[in-house]
Design an enzyme around this catalytic site. Structure first.
Site, PDB file in Angstrom:
ATOM      1  N   TYR A  93      24.170  10.032 -23.347  1.00  0.00           N
ATOM      2  CA  TYR A  93      23.889   8.687 -22.832  1.00  0.00           C
ATOM      3  C   TYR A  93      22.885   7.966 -23.748  1.00  0.00           C
ATOM      4  O   TYR A  93      23.057   6.797 -24.099  1.00  0.00           O
ATOM      5  CB  TYR A  93      23.342   8.820 -21.412  1.00  0.00           C
ATOM      6  CG  TYR A  93      23.122   7.532 -20.664  1.00  0.00           C
ATOM      7  CD1 TYR A  93      24.169   6.874 -20.027  1.00  0.00           C
ATOM      8  CD2 TYR A  93      21.852   6.965 -20.577  1.00  0.00           C
ATOM      9  CE1 TYR A  93      23.950   5.703 -19.318  1.00  0.00           C
ATOM     10  CE2 TYR A  93      21.625   5.795 -19.878  1.00  0.00           C
ATOM     11  CZ  TYR A  93      22.678   5.164 -19.242  1.00  0.00           C
ATOM     12  OH  TYR A  93      22.459   3.995 -18.545  1.00  0.00           O
ATOM     13  N   VAL A  98      37.822   0.636 -20.466  1.00  0.00           N
ATOM     14  CA  VAL A  98      37.167   0.187 -21.708  1.00  0.00           C
ATOM     15  C   VAL A  98      37.085   1.300 -22.754  1.00  0.00           C
ATOM     16  O   VAL A  98      36.905   1.021 -23.941  1.00  0.00           O
ATOM     17  CB  VAL A  98      35.754  -0.396 -21.464  1.00  0.00           C
ATOM     18  CG1 VAL A  98      35.802  -1.614 -20.577  1.00  0.00           C
ATOM     19  CG2 VAL A  98      34.803   0.644 -20.905  1.00  0.00           C
ATOM     20  N   SER A 154      19.864   0.404 -22.183  1.00  0.00           N
ATOM     21  CA  SER A 154      19.010   1.181 -21.273  1.00  0.00           C
ATOM     22  C   SER A 154      17.698   1.461 -21.988  1.00  0.00           C
ATOM     23  O   SER A 154      17.650   1.459 -23.221  1.00  0.00           O
ATOM     24  CB  SER A 154      19.693   2.513 -20.928  1.00  0.00           C
ATOM     25  OG  SER A 154      18.795   3.361 -20.228  1.00  0.00           O
ATOM     26  N   ASN A 194      15.007  10.950 -22.596  1.00  0.00           N
ATOM     27  CA  ASN A 194      15.205  11.384 -21.212  1.00  0.00           C
ATOM     28  C   ASN A 194      15.987  12.697 -21.241  1.00  0.00           C
ATOM     29  O   ASN A 194      17.202  12.695 -21.459  1.00  0.00           O
ATOM     30  CB  ASN A 194      15.940  10.318 -20.398  1.00  0.00           C
ATOM     31  CG  ASN A 194      15.763  10.537 -18.903  1.00  0.00           C
ATOM     32  OD1 ASN A 194      14.798  11.176 -18.477  1.00  0.00           O
ATOM     33  ND2 ASN A 194      16.683  10.042 -18.111  1.00  0.00           N
ATOM     34  N   THR A 250      16.282  -7.123 -27.629  1.00  0.00           N
ATOM     35  CA  THR A 250      16.540  -6.325 -26.426  1.00  0.00           C
ATOM     36  C   THR A 250      15.461  -6.638 -25.405  1.00  0.00           C
ATOM     37  O   THR A 250      14.269  -6.490 -25.691  1.00  0.00           O
ATOM     38  CB  THR A 250      16.524  -4.818 -26.762  1.00  0.00           C
ATOM     39  OG1 THR A 250      17.554  -4.547 -27.711  1.00  0.00           O
ATOM     40  CG2 THR A 250      16.779  -3.975 -25.516  1.00  0.00           C
ATOM     41  N   ASN A 293      28.953  -4.364 -19.818  1.00  0.00           N
ATOM     42  CA  ASN A 293      28.160  -3.665 -18.792  1.00  0.00           C
ATOM     43  C   ASN A 293      28.738  -2.315 -18.388  1.00  0.00           C
ATOM     44  O   ASN A 293      27.993  -1.413 -18.011  1.00  0.00           O
ATOM     45  CB  ASN A 293      28.049  -4.569 -17.556  1.00  0.00           C
ATOM     46  CG  ASN A 293      27.564  -3.816 -16.334  1.00  0.00           C
ATOM     47  OD1 ASN A 293      26.366  -3.548 -16.183  1.00  0.00           O
ATOM     48  ND2 ASN A 293      28.494  -3.434 -15.452  1.00  0.00           N
TER      49      ASN A 293
END
Ligand code: NAI
Length: 251
Positions: free
Chosen positions: A163, A72, A150, A157, A242, A98
């Site tokens: 990410y 992807v 997420s 984080n 979301t 996903n």
């Protein structure tokens, strides 16, 4: 037999595509959508055995599935994946973005490669698949896109700047694309899982679980149930949102 949508389209008029469905959350999503009557394109990166196991589980339960590969993160993949799937199962009417990776490090030490690879896979890949999906969905005046984001992104984080940027970007993409296509019968939503027990989190110390009000990690099936709802006719008026699935962690 599923209920027809207001314009008469049914899941059986097309198929669902779940990326990264060889294991973890993606495999659970593929099985949940198949149980709801969707024919499912089980996409995988290089884990052909895992994808076949997902296909076998769906087939054994009486559903229809087809395994399909592609990176992807590569700019040419979206069209190749869609064209092959359209030939096998028909128009993609539900897309679950996903597939995702993490490559952690503190921002001041994060390499360009680690930053770019995570963004390419988690965000650019999802964008290109979404762009490819929208034309046929808009023409059919029916579509469901669900992005697996997420709680990291909206929430900090340490060690996951790349990410977090990818997942916050995915939530922004979700909102704006939702606004663009809402009047065409296409919904675009995200789920934001917290700590889910999969290979991706296998190396995360279990002592971090104490911060979760539910006092346990989530199961892939618990995320998949939310994805299946957002892909269903029941969620026709839910778009641009979301849905957090985190056992209360971000509450
Ligand atoms: P996983 O590592 O078990 O599965 C990830 C899947 O994505 C695999 O099937 C992998 O082959 C596929 N993939 C990765 N890069 C790819 C590429 N370039 N091309 C094609 N396929 C590729 O991880 P998990 O936990 O099932 O994650 C699924 C999604 O859920 C990811 O987007 C992840 O960021 C997200 N997520 C996971 C959480 C967790 O706690 N496990 C929490 C929040 C979000």
């Amino acid at each position: 037999m599923s209920k027809p949508t207001p314009n008469g389209t049914r899941p059986e008029d097309g198929c669902a595509l779940v990326t990264g469905a060889s294991k973890g959350i993606g495999a659970a999503c593929a099985q949940a959508l198949a149980a709801d009557g969707w024919s499912v394109g089980v996409h995988f990166g290089n884990d052909a055995d895992g994808a076949q196991a997902t296909v076998d589980a769906i087939t054994k339960a009486g559903g229809r599935a087809f395994a399909i590969t592609g990176d992807v993160g590569h700019p040419d993949s979206a069209d190749a994946i869609f064209s092959a799937l359209e030939a096998e199962l028909g128009t993609v009417l539900a897309l679950v973005n996903n597939a995702g990776i993490r490559d952690d490090g503190l921002a001041m030490q994060l390499s360009d490669d680690a930053f770019d690879r995570v963004l390419q896979t988690n965000l650019s890949g999802a964008f290109r698949l979404t762009r490819r999906a929208l034309g046929p969905m808009v023409r059919k005046r029916y579509g469901r896109i669900v992005n697996v984001a997420s709680i990291v992104g909206p929430r900090a984080n340490a060690g996951q700047a790349n990410y977090a940027a990818s997942k916050a970007g995915l939530i922004g993409l979700t909102r704006t694309v939702a606004a663009e296509v809402a009047r065409r019968g296409v919904t675009v939503n995200a789920v934001a899982p917290g700590f889910i027990a999969t290979d991706m989190t296998a190396d995360i110390p279990q002592d971090q679980l104490g911060a979760i009000p539910a006092r346990r990690p989530g199961r892939p099936e618990e995320v998949a149930a939310c994805v299946a709802f957002l892909a269903s006719d029941a969620a026709a008026y839910v778009t641009g949102t979301t849905l957090t699935v985190d056992g209360g962690l971000s509450a």
